[in-house]
Design a protein around this motif. Sequence first.
Motif, mmCIF file in Angstrom:
data_model
loop_
_atom_site.group_PDB
_atom_site.id
_atom_site.type_symbol
_atom_site.label_atom_id
_atom_site.label_comp_id
_atom_site.label_asym_id
_atom_site.label_seq_id
_atom_site.Cartn_x
_atom_site.Cartn_y
_atom_site.Cartn_z
ATOM 1 N N ASP A 67 0.962 -1.262 -0.061
ATOM 2 C CA ASP A 67 -0.173 0.035 0.012
ATOM 3 C C ASP A 67 0.908 1.387 0.053
ATOM 4 O O ASP A 67 0.529 2.235 -0.830
ATOM 5 N N LEU A 68 1.841 1.432 0.624
ATOM 6 C CA LEU A 68 2.703 2.375 0.978
ATOM 7 C C LEU A 68 3.702 2.703 -0.219
ATOM 8 O O LEU A 68 3.400 3.889 -0.937
ATOM 9 N N ILE A 69 4.186 1.728 -1.027
ATOM 10 C CA ILE A 69 5.166 1.785 -2.005
ATOM 11 C C ILE A 69 4.278 2.245 -3.088
ATOM 12 O O ILE A 69 4.626 2.919 -4.114
ATOM 13 N N LEU A 70 3.009 1.479 -3.498
ATOM 14 C CA LEU A 70 2.440 1.518 -4.990
ATOM 15 C C LEU A 70 1.961 3.047 -4.918
ATOM 16 O O LEU A 70 1.756 3.717 -5.742
ATOM 17 N N ASN A 71 1.167 3.412 -3.592
ATOM 18 C CA ASN A 71 0.725 4.657 -3.752
ATOM 19 C C ASN A 71 1.594 5.846 -4.097
ATOM 20 O O ASN A 71 1.239 6.652 -4.677
ATOM 21 N N ILE A 72 2.809 5.920 -3.364
ATOM 22 C CA ILE A 72 3.910 6.707 -3.937
ATOM 23 C C ILE A 72 4.290 6.758 -5.149
ATOM 24 O O ILE A 72 4.341 7.677 -5.935
ATOM 25 N N GLN A 73 4.566 5.177 -5.550
ATOM 26 C CA GLN A 73 4.932 5.123 -6.947
ATOM 27 C C GLN A 73 3.991 5.642 -8.183
ATOM 28 O O GLN A 73 4.285 6.426 -9.209
ATOM 29 N N GLN A 74 2.577 4.979 -8.069
ATOM 30 C CA GLN A 74 1.577 5.371 -8.859
ATOM 31 C C GLN A 74 0.839 6.583 -8.574
ATOM 32 O O GLN A 74 0.962 7.252 -9.725
ATOM 33 N N LYS A 75 0.566 6.781 -7.651
ATOM 34 C CA LYS A 75 -0.566 7.886 -7.505
ATOM 35 C C LYS A 75 0.315 9.276 -7.265
ATOM 36 O O LYS A 75 -0.016 10.318 -7.706
ATOM 37 N N GLU A 76 1.258 9.069 -6.485
ATOM 38 C CA GLU A 76 2.200 10.688 -6.146
ATOM 39 C C GLU A 76 3.168 10.971 -7.438
ATOM 40 O O GLU A 76 3.311 12.225 -7.745
ATOM 41 N N PHE A 77 3.767 9.823 -7.928
ATOM 42 C CA PHE A 77 4.957 10.282 -8.900
ATOM 43 C C PHE A 77 4.488 9.727 -10.319
ATOM 44 O O PHE A 77 5.311 9.769 -11.286
ATOM 45 N N ASN A 78 3.251 9.060 -10.416
ATOM 46 C CA ASN A 78 2.911 8.507 -11.876
ATOM 47 C C ASN A 78 3.971 7.498 -12.465
ATOM 48 O O ASN A 78 4.252 7.597 -13.570
ATOM 49 N N VAL A 79 4.913 6.870 -11.669
ATOM 50 C CA VAL A 79 6.109 5.842 -12.209
ATOM 51 C C VAL A 79 4.925 4.899 -12.708
ATOM 52 O O VAL A 79 4.225 4.002 -11.848
ATOM 53 N N PRO A 80 5.117 4.161 -14.111
ATOM 54 C CA PRO A 80 4.235 3.414 -14.694
ATOM 55 C C PRO A 80 4.982 1.736 -14.120
ATOM 56 O O PRO A 80 5.241 0.928 -14.914
ATOM 57 N N VAL A 81 4.698 1.560 -12.974
ATOM 58 C CA VAL A 81 5.118 0.266 -12.357
ATOM 59 C C VAL A 81 3.892 -0.279 -11.765
ATOM 60 O O VAL A 81 3.232 0.491 -11.011
ATOM 61 N N THR A 82 3.697 -1.604 -11.565
ATOM 62 C CA THR A 82 2.586 -2.223 -10.927
ATOM 63 C C THR A 82 2.989 -3.227 -9.954
ATOM 64 O O THR A 82 4.313 -3.380 -9.900
ATOM 65 N N LEU A 83 2.197 -3.860 -9.031
ATOM 66 C CA LEU A 83 2.763 -4.884 -8.191
ATOM 67 C C LEU A 83 3.366 -5.930 -8.896
ATOM 68 O O LEU A 83 4.304 -6.789 -8.542
ATOM 69 N N GLU A 84 2.737 -6.457 -10.134
ATOM 70 C CA GLU A 84 3.326 -7.404 -10.770
ATOM 71 C C GLU A 84 4.805 -7.285 -11.229
ATOM 72 O O GLU A 84 5.547 -8.125 -11.472
ATOM 73 N N ASP A 85 5.017 -5.683 -11.516
ATOM 74 C CA ASP A 85 6.443 -5.816 -11.862
ATOM 75 C C ASP A 85 7.464 -5.751 -10.597
ATOM 76 O O ASP A 85 8.723 -5.639 -10.860
ATOM 77 N N GLN A 86 6.775 -5.916 -9.413
ATOM 78 C CA GLN A 86 7.505 -6.034 -8.346
ATOM 79 C C GLN A 86 7.311 -7.300 -7.431
ATOM 80 O O GLN A 86 6.787 -7.085 -6.295
ATOM 81 N N PRO A 87 7.764 -8.368 -7.815
ATOM 82 C CA PRO A 87 7.344 -9.509 -6.868
ATOM 83 C C PRO A 87 8.064 -9.798 -5.719
ATOM 84 O O PRO A 87 7.487 -10.295 -4.835
ATOM 85 N N ASP A 88 9.288 -9.018 -5.585
ATOM 86 C CA ASP A 88 9.845 -8.950 -4.324
ATOM 87 C C ASP A 88 8.949 -8.535 -3.326
ATOM 88 O O ASP A 88 9.190 -8.948 -2.198
#
Length: 161
Positions: A16-37
């Motif tokens: 929740d913390l990481i995806l919100n910052i990546q996607q909503k705040e900075f519009n970085v085109p990355v998904t959870l599927e891109d980050q299996p770690d």
Amino acid sequence: MQIQPIQNKYENEIVDLILNIQQKEFNVPVTLEDQPDLLDIENFYYKPGGIFLGAFIDEKLVGTIALVKFNSEAAAIRKMFVKKEFRGKEFQIAQQLLEQLITYSKEKGIKDLYLGTVTLLQAALRFYEKNDFVTIPKETLPSDFPLMKPDNVFCHLKLNQ
């Protein structure tokens, strides 16, 4: 504020913390599927000798930083994120997270820290430069450095043992 190693038990809060910052705040085109770690912290970070730290205020996760050890003397910093309302000099969460990660790295015999980020994150780049990281060309990264698709800026810090 408390900083502690965290694992999959905190998976939902981490995602929740990481995806919100990546996607909503900075519009970085990355998904959870891109980050299996993020769904396998134990195997991805801890097993090779790294760590995943979380910063908590009032038992709520407000920041993260992780270390991927990719050879005996080198590691990559990953997942450095702090909630917007907890950034800056007042809280110094990012600074404390980084300092704990550097201490851990030195204790584990790591001599070189690397990281990748995106040009868009100028404040992050300034933060790393303030902490003695040097921007390096992608071509000079170690061959076993774990690249992330969106990263286009790379930094290095030589640790004095």
